[in-house]
Design a protein around this motif. Structure first.
Motif, PDB file in Angstrom:
ATOM      1  N   ILE A  98       0.844  -1.200   0.000  1.00  0.00           N
ATOM      2  CA  ILE A  98       0.000   0.000   0.000  1.00  0.00           C
ATOM      3  C   ILE A  98       0.875   1.244   0.000  1.00  0.00           C
ATOM      4  O   ILE A  98       0.660   2.182  -0.762  1.00  0.00           O
ATOM      5  CB  ILE A  98      -0.954  -0.011   1.221  1.00  0.00           C
ATOM      6  N   THR A  99       1.905   1.242   0.857  1.00  0.00           N
ATOM      7  CA  THR A  99       2.814   2.381   0.956  1.00  0.00           C
ATOM      8  C   THR A  99       3.543   2.619  -0.364  1.00  0.00           C
ATOM      9  O   THR A  99       3.662   3.755  -0.825  1.00  0.00           O
ATOM     10  CB  THR A  99       3.847   2.155   2.083  1.00  0.00           C
ATOM     11  N   LEU A 100       4.015   1.539  -0.981  1.00  0.00           N
ATOM     12  CA  LEU A 100       4.708   1.663  -2.268  1.00  0.00           C
ATOM     13  C   LEU A 100       3.774   2.204  -3.353  1.00  0.00           C
ATOM     14  O   LEU A 100       4.160   3.063  -4.140  1.00  0.00           O
ATOM     15  CB  LEU A 100       5.274   0.305  -2.707  1.00  0.00           C
ATOM     16  N   ALA A 101       2.547   1.704  -3.378  1.00  0.00           N
ATOM     17  CA  ALA A 101       1.577   2.152  -4.387  1.00  0.00           C
ATOM     18  C   ALA A 101       1.271   3.642  -4.219  1.00  0.00           C
ATOM     19  O   ALA A 101       1.229   4.390  -5.205  1.00  0.00           O
ATOM     20  CB  ALA A 101       0.298   1.333  -4.285  1.00  0.00           C
ATOM     21  N   ILE A 102       1.099   4.077  -2.972  1.00  0.00           N
ATOM     22  CA  ILE A 102       0.803   5.491  -2.708  1.00  0.00           C
ATOM     23  C   ILE A 102       1.993   6.363  -3.100  1.00  0.00           C
ATOM     24  O   ILE A 102       1.848   7.363  -3.787  1.00  0.00           O
ATOM     25  CB  ILE A 102       0.426   5.719  -1.224  1.00  0.00           C
ATOM     26  N   SER A 103       3.188   5.964  -2.663  1.00  0.00           N
ATOM     27  CA  SER A 103       4.381   6.779  -2.937  1.00  0.00           C
ATOM     28  C   SER A 103       4.685   6.855  -4.426  1.00  0.00           C
ATOM     29  O   SER A 103       5.210   7.843  -4.913  1.00  0.00           O
ATOM     30  CB  SER A 103       5.590   6.240  -2.179  1.00  0.00           C
ATOM     31  N   ALA A 104       4.326   5.786  -5.161  1.00  0.00           N
ATOM     32  CA  ALA A 104       4.573   5.769  -6.607  1.00  0.00           C
ATOM     33  C   ALA A 104       3.413   6.364  -7.401  1.00  0.00           C
ATOM     34  O   ALA A 104       3.472   6.475  -8.623  1.00  0.00           O
ATOM     35  CB  ALA A 104       4.816   4.331  -7.060  1.00  0.00           C
ATOM     36  N   GLY A 105       2.332   6.741  -6.718  1.00  0.00           N
ATOM     37  CA  GLY A 105       1.158   7.281  -7.400  1.00  0.00           C
ATOM     38  C   GLY A 105       0.418   6.236  -8.215  1.00  0.00           C
ATOM     39  O   GLY A 105      -0.288   6.546  -9.175  1.00  0.00           O
ATOM     40  N   ASP A 106       0.576   4.978  -7.838  1.00  0.00           N
ATOM     41  CA  ASP A 106      -0.045   3.869  -8.574  1.00  0.00           C
ATOM     42  C   ASP A 106      -1.452   3.596  -8.043  1.00  0.00           C
ATOM     43  O   ASP A 106      -1.678   2.646  -7.309  1.00  0.00           O
ATOM     44  CB  ASP A 106       0.842   2.624  -8.442  1.00  0.00           C
ATOM     45  N   LEU A 128      -3.291  10.455   0.385  1.00  0.00           N
ATOM     46  CA  LEU A 128      -2.296   9.880   1.290  1.00  0.00           C
ATOM     47  C   LEU A 128      -0.854  10.084   0.837  1.00  0.00           C
ATOM     48  O   LEU A 128       0.072   9.767   1.574  1.00  0.00           O
ATOM     49  CB  LEU A 128      -2.579   8.388   1.495  1.00  0.00           C
ATOM     50  N   LYS A 129      -0.672  10.630  -0.372  1.00  0.00           N
ATOM     51  CA  LYS A 129       0.690  10.774  -0.910  1.00  0.00           C
ATOM     52  C   LYS A 129       1.593  11.605   0.012  1.00  0.00           C
ATOM     53  O   LYS A 129       2.700  11.193   0.330  1.00  0.00           O
ATOM     54  CB  LYS A 129       0.648  11.380  -2.308  1.00  0.00           C
ATOM     55  N   ASP A 130       1.102  12.766   0.446  1.00  0.00           N
ATOM     56  CA  ASP A 130       1.908  13.630   1.324  1.00  0.00           C
ATOM     57  C   ASP A 130       2.185  12.957   2.655  1.00  0.00           C
ATOM     58  O   ASP A 130       3.282  13.037   3.195  1.00  0.00           O
ATOM     59  CB  ASP A 130       1.198  14.970   1.571  1.00  0.00           C
TER      60      ASP A 130
END
Length: 200
Positions: A98-106, A128-130
């Motif tokens: 989930i964290t990777l998807a959010i940080s990558a904008g996926d 949640l990106k910020d």
């Protein structure tokens, strides 16, 4: 607020368990991934919980780890993401994913969960990106995902570079997470590319 429960498992289904603690049986809603990882009925288990109180109902949600618990709280803070959708997301994705998807904008990664359409998926990734980028997601950060030690900036730069090469943000984030976090950006990219070439 009940933070966690430790007791004997009395009942277990795919999405619910009953935990007996000091003579009280607590009915706890859980993701299927948590239910299947719990020990057999009659054994002791610990669940990290979140209590959801509405006008007509009080429901306990349980998780195997504090990371899952924090991730659930983070997801349900997004408008349009209720507890059912939060559980559905945790059914198909780990907190790290989930964290990777959010940080990558996926945002597309979230549509794999029941009840998450494209618009809601975009809202989750955007809202949640910020939070994830600044490491405010209650201990779930890119640094934690990669094992710590690397600044999130290095990972973000590597992901951005791989995305510009045509990889999906999700593929890029997963490949970077497998690399040694103490390496510079160039090395992260090199190793990620090598890893993805092998996987194809």
């Amino acid at each position: 607020m009940i933070y966690c429960l430790t007791g004997k498992l009395l009942k277990k289904t795919l999405d619910m368990v009953v935990l007996s603690c000091a003579g009280v049986g607590y009915l706890v809603q859980v993701p299927a991934s948590v239910s299947s990882a719990l020990p057999a009925i009659g054994h002791e288990a610990t669940l990290y919980t979140y209590m959801n109180i509405t006008e007509n109902d009080v429901t306990l949600f349980g998780f195997a780890t504090e990371e899952q618990q924090a991730c659930f709280k983070m997801l349900t803070a997004v408008s349009g993401v209720g507890p059912k959708v939060g559980l559905a997301i945790l059914n198909v994705m780990t907190p790290e994913r989930i964290t990777l998807a959010i940080s990558a904008g996926d945002h597309k990664a979230f549509t794999a969960a029941n009840g998450v359409g494209p618009k809601l998926a975009q809202r989750i990734a955007l809202e949640l990106k910020d939070k994830v980028g600044k490491g405010l997601a209650e201990g779930i950060t890119l640094g934690d995902v990669s094992g710590g030690g690397a600044p999130a900036g290095n990972l973000s730069q590597a992901i951005a570079a791989l995305t510009s090469l045509g990889y999906s943000p999700s593929e890029a984030a997963q490949a970077v997470a497998k690399a040694d976090p103490s390496l510079p950006v160039e090395e992260l990219i090199k190793l990620a590319l090598r890893g993805m070439a092998k996987g194809r």
